[in-house]
Design an enzyme around this catalytic site. Structure first.
Site, short mmCIF file in Angstrom:
data_model
loop_
_atom_site.label_atom_id
_atom_site.label_comp_id
_atom_site.label_asym_id
_atom_site.label_seq_id
_atom_site.Cartn_x
_atom_site.Cartn_y
_atom_site.Cartn_z
N CYS A 131 -36.13 -120.49 -0.59
CA CYS A 131 -36.64 -119.96 -1.85
C CYS A 131 -36.34 -118.48 -2.02
CB CYS A 131 -38.14 -120.21 -1.92
SG CYS A 131 -38.89 -119.46 -3.38
N CYS A 134 -39.08 -116.40 -3.54
CA CYS A 134 -40.19 -116.04 -2.65
C CYS A 134 -39.77 -114.97 -1.65
CB CYS A 134 -40.65 -117.25 -1.83
SG CYS A 134 -40.70 -118.78 -2.73
N ASP A 135 -38.56 -115.07 -1.12
CA ASP A 135 -38.20 -114.26 0.05
C ASP A 135 -37.08 -113.25 -0.18
OD1 ASP A 135 -40.09 -115.71 1.49
OD2 ASP A 135 -38.65 -117.29 1.92
#
Ligand code: NDP
Length: 306
Positions: A131, A134-135
């Site tokens: 992701c 997200c990261d």
């Protein structure tokens, strides 16, 4: 007694719940662990009708949640571990309670697939991710690779250029599966390099974090190593159907088989919508449309079988 139990809180689940609730049914929607589904980890959505300006995934899902609540859906945070569809009322066994309902709508969606390497498991959260939204932030001015050749991979690669020094897209063939407009954006981006006909054989690390990739050219079989700080795996999804095995008919890939014109599954009174039954058109708007069908079908079923 619940009239309609909706399992899943993506666009399919919320839309199904909204339709069933507006038809006057008592509806409980179980969110699962990731409330809002896959769109919670999606940055911007430009193709969901009604939003002239891009809307973020979490914002869109929050709007759907609020709308569901407004029409009377009871939203419960719980995860179903087992179901019994052998007789009515249907029973769904959650972590907090057992839910008995006259009809069920399954909208459990799909999850990201992994390469299946031991090193991938070892370094998840330490350089390996599925992701970018997200990261990606953790890879500011770093070297990252994205694995895959579909829309997700291209979208992740483009997004990562906001942070990373360079992004390498690694694809096992010499043509991409991604839509043409996405490919065009990819090809003109100077931060992105593409490695064609290449498979990842191993993820290399120093026990603490990822340091590189071991690669193999699929045409020449030549092996090589590439230093990277981060690896984003974007090779597709698998349906979240393990709890329905033996209860409902699924295809070879695990997707729930539904009637072609409706949302009916192999069990009367159990309906399905969204990515869990749709390996091809995995789009929020399609899931919402299928959710609408499931909501209407569940209401019709209850009118006859109440
Ligand atoms: P896809 O199934 O479309 O693509 C998966 C990619 O991963 C393919 O290129 C495939 O290679 C590759 N792949 C699969 N398994 C492996 C493996 N073991 N090793 C290496 N590579 C592998 O999945 P996506 O998640 O990209 O997209 C799914 C659906 O969601 C599509 O319909 C897509 O259009 C949609 N989507 C739409 C978006 C948007 O409109 N904004 C954003 C993201 C997704 P190969 O091509 O060789 O099979």
């Amino acid at each position: 007694m619940i009239d309609v139990l909706v399992i899943g809180s993506g666009p399919a689940g919320y839309t199904a719940a909204i339709y069933a609730a507006r038809a006057g049914r008592k509806v409980v929607l179980l969110t699962g662990t990731q409330q809002g589904g896959q769109l919670i980890i999606t940055s911007f959505i430009e193709n969901y009708p009604g939003f002239a300006d891009p809307i973020s995934g979490p914002e869109l899902m929050e709007k759907m949640r609020l709308q569901s609540e407004k029409v009377g859906v009871d939203i419960v945070y719980d995860v179903i571990n087992r179901v019994d569809f052998s007789q009515r009322p249907f029973k769904c066994f959650g972590e907090s309670a057992v839910y008995e309902s006259k009809a069920v709508i399954i909208a459990t969606g799909a999850n990201a697939k992994w390469l299946g390497l031991d090193s991938e498991t070892k370094y998840v959260g330490r350089g390996v991710s599925a992701c970018a939204t997200c990261d990606g932030f953790f890879f500011r001015n770093k070297e990252v690779a994205v694995i895959g050749g579909g829309n997700t991979a291209v979208e992740e690669a483009l997004y990562l250029t906001n942070f990373a020094q360079h992004v390498t897209l690694i694809h096992r063939r010499d043509t991409l599966r991604a839509e043409r407009i996405m490919q065009q954006r990819l090809f003109v981006n100077e931060k992105i390099k593409i490695l064609w006909n290449t498979e990842v054989r191993d993820i290399i690390g120093n026990d603490e974090k990822v340091t590189g990739l071991s690669l193999q050219n699929t045409q020449t079989n030549e092996m090589s190593e590439m230093p990277v700080d981060g690896v984003f795996v974007a090779i597709g999804h698998q349906p979240a159907t393990s709890i329905f095995v033996g209860q409902l008919k699924t295809d070879d890939s695990g997707y729930i088989i539904k009637d072609s014109l409706s949302s009916k599954t192999s069990v009367e009174g159990v309906f399905v919508a969204g990515d869990v039954c749709n390996p091809t058109y995995r789009q929020a708007v399609v899931s919402a449309g299928q959710g609408c069908i499931a909501g209407i079908d569940a209401d019709k079923f209850l009118s006859i079988n109440n």
